[in-house]
Design a protein around this motif. Structure first.
Motif, mmCIF file in Angstrom:
data_model
loop_
_atom_site.group_PDB
_atom_site.id
_atom_site.type_symbol
_atom_site.label_atom_id
_atom_site.label_comp_id
_atom_site.label_asym_id
_atom_site.label_seq_id
_atom_site.Cartn_x
_atom_site.Cartn_y
_atom_site.Cartn_z
ATOM 1 N N ALA A 1 0.826 -1.211 0.000
ATOM 2 C CA ALA A 1 0.000 0.000 0.000
ATOM 3 C C ALA A 1 0.862 1.264 0.000
ATOM 4 C CB ALA A 1 -0.931 0.005 1.203
ATOM 5 N N ASP A 2 0.351 2.295 -0.638
ATOM 6 C CA ASP A 2 1.010 3.595 -0.687
ATOM 7 C C ASP A 2 0.799 4.307 0.651
ATOM 8 O OD1 ASP A 2 1.963 6.110 -1.191
ATOM 9 O OD2 ASP A 2 0.579 6.555 -2.842
ATOM 10 N N PRO A 3 1.870 4.691 1.338
ATOM 11 C CA PRO A 3 1.706 5.396 2.621
ATOM 12 C C PRO A 3 0.836 6.649 2.514
ATOM 13 C CG PRO A 3 3.985 4.703 2.338
ATOM 14 C CD PRO A 3 3.285 4.416 1.035
ATOM 15 N N ALA A 4 0.881 7.308 1.352
ATOM 16 C CA ALA A 4 0.044 8.496 1.166
ATOM 17 C C ALA A 4 -1.436 8.125 1.160
ATOM 18 C CB ALA A 4 0.420 9.199 -0.138
ATOM 19 N N ALA A 5 -1.753 6.983 0.542
ATOM 20 C CA ALA A 5 -3.144 6.525 0.526
ATOM 21 C C ALA A 5 -3.593 6.130 1.926
ATOM 22 C CB ALA A 5 -3.293 5.344 -0.431
ATOM 23 N N ILE A 6 -2.694 5.557 2.689
ATOM 24 C CA ILE A 6 -3.016 5.196 4.078
ATOM 25 C C ILE A 6 -3.308 6.447 4.889
ATOM 26 C CG2 ILE A 6 -2.080 4.193 6.195
ATOM 27 C CD1 ILE A 6 -0.512 2.226 4.412
ATOM 28 N N ALA A 7 -2.477 7.456 4.732
ATOM 29 C CA ALA A 7 -2.691 8.713 5.445
ATOM 30 C C ALA A 7 -3.986 9.381 5.006
ATOM 31 C CB ALA A 7 -1.504 9.647 5.213
ATOM 32 N N GLN A 8 -4.280 9.294 3.719
ATOM 33 C CA GLN A 8 -5.510 9.878 3.203
ATOM 34 C C GLN A 8 -6.731 9.208 3.821
ATOM 35 O OE1 GLN A 8 -5.968 9.543 -1.047
ATOM 36 N NE2 GLN A 8 -7.435 11.229 -1.162
ATOM 37 N N GLY A 9 -6.605 7.928 4.147
ATOM 38 C CA GLY A 9 -7.701 7.196 4.772
ATOM 39 C C GLY A 9 -7.795 7.430 6.267
ATOM 40 N N GLY A 10 -6.967 8.306 6.811
ATOM 41 C CA GLY A 10 -7.035 8.632 8.225
ATOM 42 C C GLY A 10 -6.254 7.687 9.119
ATOM 43 N N ALA A 11 -5.383 6.867 8.513
ATOM 44 C CA ALA A 11 -4.594 5.901 9.284
ATOM 45 C C ALA A 11 -3.113 6.274 9.219
ATOM 46 C CB ALA A 11 -4.817 4.495 8.741
ATOM 47 N N ARG A 12 -2.303 5.546 9.972
ATOM 48 C CA ARG A 12 -0.855 5.775 9.958
ATOM 49 C C ARG A 12 -0.143 4.489 9.600
ATOM 50 N NH1 ARG A 12 3.512 5.544 13.633
ATOM 51 N NH2 ARG A 12 2.206 4.984 15.416
ATOM 52 N N ALA A 13 0.732 4.568 8.612
ATOM 53 C CA ALA A 13 1.509 3.406 8.211
ATOM 54 C C ALA A 13 2.645 3.176 9.201
ATOM 55 C CB ALA A 13 2.077 3.615 6.806
ATOM 56 N N VAL A 14 2.885 1.902 9.520
ATOM 57 C CA VAL A 14 4.035 1.559 10.356
ATOM 58 C C VAL A 14 4.977 0.691 9.528
ATOM 59 C CG1 VAL A 14 2.806 1.742 12.540
ATOM 60 C CG2 VAL A 14 2.806 -0.430 11.318
ATOM 61 N N PRO A 15 6.267 0.757 9.791
ATOM 62 C CA PRO A 15 7.233 0.081 8.915
ATOM 63 C C PRO A 15 7.295 -1.429 9.056
ATOM 64 C CG PRO A 15 8.357 1.199 10.716
ATOM 65 C CD PRO A 15 6.927 1.599 10.807
ATOM 66 N N THR A 16 6.885 -1.961 10.201
ATOM 67 C CA THR A 16 6.998 -3.402 10.415
ATOM 68 C C THR A 16 5.733 -3.979 11.028
ATOM 69 O OG1 THR A 16 7.908 -3.226 12.655
ATOM 70 C CG2 THR A 16 9.488 -3.167 10.813
ATOM 71 N N LEU A 17 5.502 -5.241 10.737
ATOM 72 C CA LEU A 17 4.388 -5.950 11.362
ATOM 73 C C LEU A 17 4.589 -6.034 12.867
ATOM 74 C CD1 LEU A 17 1.815 -7.665 11.239
ATOM 75 C CD2 LEU A 17 3.255 -9.655 10.685
ATOM 76 N N ALA A 18 5.827 -6.215 13.286
ATOM 77 C CA ALA A 18 6.122 -6.329 14.716
ATOM 78 C C ALA A 18 5.677 -5.080 15.476
ATOM 79 C CB ALA A 18 7.611 -6.567 14.921
ATOM 80 N N GLN A 19 5.922 -3.902 14.907
ATOM 81 C CA GLN A 19 5.509 -2.666 15.577
ATOM 82 C C GLN A 19 3.994 -2.589 15.693
ATOM 83 O OE1 GLN A 19 7.112 0.991 13.952
ATOM 84 N NE2 GLN A 19 5.568 2.254 14.975
ATOM 85 N N LEU A 20 3.298 -2.944 14.613
ATOM 86 C CA LEU A 20 1.829 -2.915 14.648
ATOM 87 C C LEU A 20 1.293 -3.850 15.724
ATOM 88 C CD1 LEU A 20 -0.693 -2.782 11.795
ATOM 89 C CD2 LEU A 20 -0.826 -4.711 13.362
ATOM 90 N N LEU A 21 1.837 -5.067 15.787
ATOM 91 C CA LEU A 21 1.346 -6.049 16.746
ATOM 92 C C LEU A 21 1.590 -5.606 18.183
ATOM 93 C CD1 LEU A 21 2.503 -9.327 14.974
ATOM 94 C CD2 LEU A 21 0.205 -8.342 15.013
#
Length: 323
Positions: free
Chosen positions: A171-191
């Motif tokens: 996914a494009d980080p810009a599209a994620i931001a446009q959707g009101g979310a924040r992209a994180v660089p790793t799955l580990a950080q999200l979890l």
């Protein structure tokens, strides 16, 4: 007259459209009837897949229309090798799936299934004994940011004031931001940060067991896992172990590694899990839209018109001729 075989029930609008276009329809709910009808079928609309053996047994088959998005249960490679286009629908049921994921995470957080069972038994003490948590203002982690993941994120942010994190390699980080979310660089950080983790990835060799034992161990003991995508994205045995040991608070699952889920499956014995039988995309509105568009794909393919959504459009140029 061309024949379209349909092994699993679909909304009546699909067969109606096919018949109106001069295509005969055969509902084939059992294996024996399906095997017989595939020998003379020109098309198939499938919800639960089509095996390599079944594809090979259909010498006239000119198109396979998948009733939904995921095609991992269809012998796609074999079909394409034989010149049979495989169609899919990338967005017909995405709203229904997002709503169902939202439902599962709330049901798991509020212990709805156990509360319902207690009420039916007359156990009013559940009011004092049941464990329920609020999701308002908590963190939702979305793994895979296609249409469904984006819709769920918007629902959670707007409806529950949730902070939404996304991990998606494509996914494009810009599209994620446009959707009101924040992209994180790793799955580990999200979890590590999420209070709810919802999976929205296709099932491939590189996505199988996205949540394995090591990744589940990174999550908060208070966290909830939701899966409305494909069962193989989670190591189910590892999930059972984590839930039973209290290393995870709960789960809401619509899909499983083996379907249908066996009544004695270990996951079914856990009280902190909400289970549904792969129905996330089955709202009446979604079923009608999906059946309508599947029928149109079959009509187009048999009439020599390229269907709107094909897994590999290049197969169209070397497609099997309609008998």
């Amino acid at each position: 007259m061309a024949l379209c075989v349909i092994p699993q029930p679909i909304h009546p609008v699909g067969p109606e459209l096919l018949r109106a276009a001069g295509i005969d329809v055969c509902m084939a709910p059992d294996a024996a009837l399906l095997a017989a009808e595939l020998q003379r079928a020109d098309a198939a609309i499938v919800r639960d897949g089509l095996s390599e053996q079944e594809v090979d047994s259909a010498p006239r088959l000119a198109v396979i229309a998948n009733h939904g998005t995921g095609t991992d249960k269809i012998a796609v490679e074999r079909a394409h090798a034989l010149g049979i286009p495989v169609t899919y629908l990338p967005d017909a049921n995405v709203l229904a799936v997002a709503e169902h994921a939202f439902t599962l995470m709330l049901a798991a957080a509020h212990n709805v299934v156990a509360a319902d069972a207690a009420t039916r038994r007359g156990n009013w003490r559940f009011k004092y004994e049941g464990r329920m948590v609020s999701l308002y203002g908590k963190t939702l982690g979305i793994v895979g940011y296609g249409r469904t993941g984006r819709l769920l994120g918007e629902m959670a942010a707007r409806g529950l004031g949730m902070r939404v994190l996304v991990w998606s390699p494509s996914a494009d980080p810009a599209a994620i931001a446009q959707g009101g979310a924040r992209a994180v660089p790793t799955l580990a950080q999200l979890l590590a940060e999420a209070d709810v983790v919802s999976l929205h990835r296709p099932l491939r060799a590189d996505t199988r067991h996205t949540l394995d034992a090591a990744h589940l161990a990174l999550m908060k003991p208070s966290a909830i896992v939701v899966n409305t995508s494909r069962g193989g994205l989670i190591d189910e045995a590892a999930l059972v172990e984590a839930l039973a040991a209290g290393r995870l608070a709960g789960a809401g699952l619509d899909v499983f590694e083996r379907e249908p889920l066996a009544p004695d499956a270990a996951i079914a014995a856990l009280p902190n899990v909400v289970l549904t039988p792969h129905v996330a995309g089955s709202s009446q509105e979604a079923l009608e839209a999906t059946a309508r568009r599947c029928a149109q794909q079959v009509i187009d393919a048999l009439a020599g018109r390229m269907p709107e959504h094909m897994l590999r459009p290049e197969v169209w140029t070397r497609r099997r001729a309609v008998a």
